[in-house]
Design a protein around this motif. Sequence first.
Motif, PDB file in Angstrom:
ATOM      1  N   ALA A  36      11.841  67.654  50.193  1.00 57.43           N
ATOM      2  CA  ALA A  36      11.818  66.280  49.677  1.00 57.43           C
ATOM      3  C   ALA A  36      12.307  65.305  50.748  1.00 57.43           C
ATOM      4  O   ALA A  36      11.756  64.220  50.911  1.00 57.43           O
ATOM      5  CB  ALA A  36      12.679  66.170  48.424  1.00 57.43           C
ATOM      6  N   ALA A  37      13.328  65.697  51.497  1.00 54.46           N
ATOM      7  CA  ALA A  37      13.887  64.815  52.526  1.00 54.46           C
ATOM      8  C   ALA A  37      12.877  64.549  53.634  1.00 54.46           C
ATOM      9  O   ALA A  37      12.836  63.450  54.176  1.00 54.46           O
ATOM     10  CB  ALA A  37      15.161  65.428  53.109  1.00 54.46           C
ATOM     11  N   GLY A  38      12.041  65.517  53.956  1.00 58.68           N
ATOM     12  CA  GLY A  38      11.024  65.307  54.983  1.00 58.68           C
ATOM     13  C   GLY A  38      10.023  64.236  54.580  1.00 58.68           C
ATOM     14  O   GLY A  38       9.694  63.339  55.365  1.00 58.68           O
ATOM     15  N   ALA A  74      -0.085  62.511  53.424  1.00 60.73           N
ATOM     16  CA  ALA A  74       1.194  62.734  52.740  1.00 60.73           C
ATOM     17  C   ALA A  74       1.000  62.727  51.225  1.00 60.73           C
ATOM     18  O   ALA A  74       1.641  63.506  50.503  1.00 60.73           O
ATOM     19  CB  ALA A  74       2.209  61.658  53.151  1.00 60.73           C
ATOM     20  N   GLY A  75       0.094  61.887  50.740  1.00 63.65           N
ATOM     21  CA  GLY A  75      -0.198  61.858  49.310  1.00 63.65           C
ATOM     22  C   GLY A  75      -0.849  63.146  48.836  1.00 63.65           C
ATOM     23  O   GLY A  75      -0.525  63.662  47.762  1.00 63.65           O
ATOM     24  N   LEU A  76      -1.770  63.681  49.638  1.00 64.58           N
ATOM     25  CA  LEU A  76      -2.395  64.963  49.284  1.00 64.58           C
ATOM     26  C   LEU A  76      -1.366  66.085  49.266  1.00 64.58           C
ATOM     27  O   LEU A  76      -1.390  66.957  48.387  1.00 64.58           O
ATOM     28  CB  LEU A  76      -3.522  65.285  50.258  1.00 64.58           C
ATOM     29  CG  LEU A  76      -4.773  64.424  50.122  1.00 64.58           C
ATOM     30  CD1 LEU A  76      -5.762  64.749  51.231  1.00 64.58           C
ATOM     31  CD2 LEU A  76      -5.406  64.615  48.752  1.00 64.58           C
ATOM     32  N   ARG A  77      -0.444  66.063  50.226  1.00 65.82           N
ATOM     33  CA  ARG A  77       0.624  67.069  50.255  1.00 65.82           C
ATOM     34  C   ARG A  77       1.501  66.946  49.017  1.00 65.82           C
ATOM     35  O   ARG A  77       1.892  67.935  48.401  1.00 65.82           O
ATOM     36  CB  ARG A  77       1.462  66.925  51.517  1.00 65.82           C
ATOM     37  CG  ARG A  77       2.521  68.007  51.651  1.00 65.82           C
ATOM     38  CD  ARG A  77       3.409  67.776  52.865  1.00 65.82           C
ATOM     39  NE  ARG A  77       4.421  68.769  53.004  1.00 65.82           N
ATOM     40  CZ  ARG A  77       5.502  68.883  52.249  1.00 65.82           C
ATOM     41  NH1 ARG A  77       5.691  68.064  51.252  1.00 65.82           N
ATOM     42  NH2 ARG A  77       6.399  69.828  52.462  1.00 65.82           N
ATOM     43  N   ALA A  78       1.828  65.704  48.630  1.00 73.52           N
ATOM     44  CA  ALA A  78       2.648  65.490  47.429  1.00 73.52           C
ATOM     45  C   ALA A  78       1.908  65.940  46.179  1.00 73.52           C
ATOM     46  O   ALA A  78       2.513  66.503  45.262  1.00 73.52           O
ATOM     47  CB  ALA A  78       3.038  64.015  47.320  1.00 73.52           C
ATOM     48  N   GLY A  85       6.760  70.892  40.745  1.00 71.31           N
ATOM     49  CA  GLY A  85       7.747  69.980  40.170  1.00 71.31           C
ATOM     50  C   GLY A  85       7.196  68.576  40.073  1.00 71.31           C
ATOM     51  O   GLY A  85       6.592  68.071  41.019  1.00 71.31           O
ATOM     52  N   ARG A  86       7.411  67.946  38.942  1.00 71.07           N
ATOM     53  CA  ARG A  86       6.826  66.620  38.718  1.00 71.07           C
ATOM     54  C   ARG A  86       7.471  65.529  39.561  1.00 71.07           C
ATOM     55  O   ARG A  86       6.897  64.451  39.701  1.00 71.07           O
ATOM     56  CB  ARG A  86       6.862  66.264  37.249  1.00 71.07           C
ATOM     57  CG  ARG A  86       8.250  66.061  36.715  1.00 71.07           C
ATOM     58  CD  ARG A  86       8.236  65.791  35.218  1.00 71.07           C
ATOM     59  NE  ARG A  86       9.602  65.498  34.834  1.00 71.07           N
ATOM     60  CZ  ARG A  86       9.969  64.410  34.222  1.00 71.07           C
ATOM     61  NH1 ARG A  86       9.077  63.525  33.888  1.00 71.07           N
ATOM     62  NH2 ARG A  86      11.221  64.213  33.926  1.00 71.07           N
ATOM     63  N   HIS A  87       8.660  65.779  40.143  1.00 69.93           N
ATOM     64  CA  HIS A  87       9.294  64.748  40.963  1.00 69.93           C
ATOM     65  C   HIS A  87       8.468  64.434  42.213  1.00 69.93           C
ATOM     66  O   HIS A  87       8.627  63.385  42.819  1.00 69.93           O
ATOM     67  CB  HIS A  87      10.730  65.136  41.331  1.00 69.93           C
ATOM     68  CG  HIS A  87      10.818  66.371  42.165  1.00 69.93           C
ATOM     69  ND1 HIS A  87      10.811  67.624  41.627  1.00 69.93           N
ATOM     70  CD2 HIS A  87      10.896  66.526  43.495  1.00 69.93           C
ATOM     71  CE1 HIS A  87      10.875  68.518  42.584  1.00 69.93           C
ATOM     72  NE2 HIS A  87      10.929  67.885  43.739  1.00 69.93           N
TER      73      HIS A  87
END
Length: 190
Positions: A36-38, A74-78, A85-87
């Motif tokens: 998450a920090a990355g 980054a959006g695709l990775r998220a 996890g939904r976060h």
Amino acid sequence: MHGPASSGWLLVALCATTGAYCLLRMRSRVEEQRRAAGGEALMGFGMAAMAVPAAAFTPPPWAWPVYAAVFGAAGLRALWAARSGRHHLHHLVGAAAMVHMAVAMSGSPAHGHGASGLPVLTGVLLLYFTGYVLLTGVRLVPVASGAGAGARAGAGAGGLPAAGWGDRPELALACRLSMGIAMLAMLAAV
């Protein structure tokens, strides 16, 4: 973003500082926090770069499509990470907001406007981040404990958390809050 230079530089400082702290959080012993920090570090530094006042530096025209591509990835990775996890969906919305702002800054004619002159997507993102900031702010408010002031579960000597300062959830939440506020400021300037 196109706004007053002093507020632009404050936004740059806030986002860069948050990004730097998120880089330090990547040293956490907890793998989920590192991941998450990355993403949050990328967001903080990307927001800092995007917030540099136009009077100080005007990026070349090719920079905006690069921003859109980086944050699209980054959006695709998220989106992929959201399976566990939904976060991660918040990271997806943040990446979408960055892509939206990059497209808006490039002067794309595909930037549609609603009836009020405010782009519909910008309005939706403003509503989302307003709710996120309010919810995160409420989560940071200390809650009185019935067990006493210094008797927190998992606390080390002197009532301080046993985890390192990079693993403190309230600091991570404060970083997310500051990035949410910065996102609101940037979206309002679009």
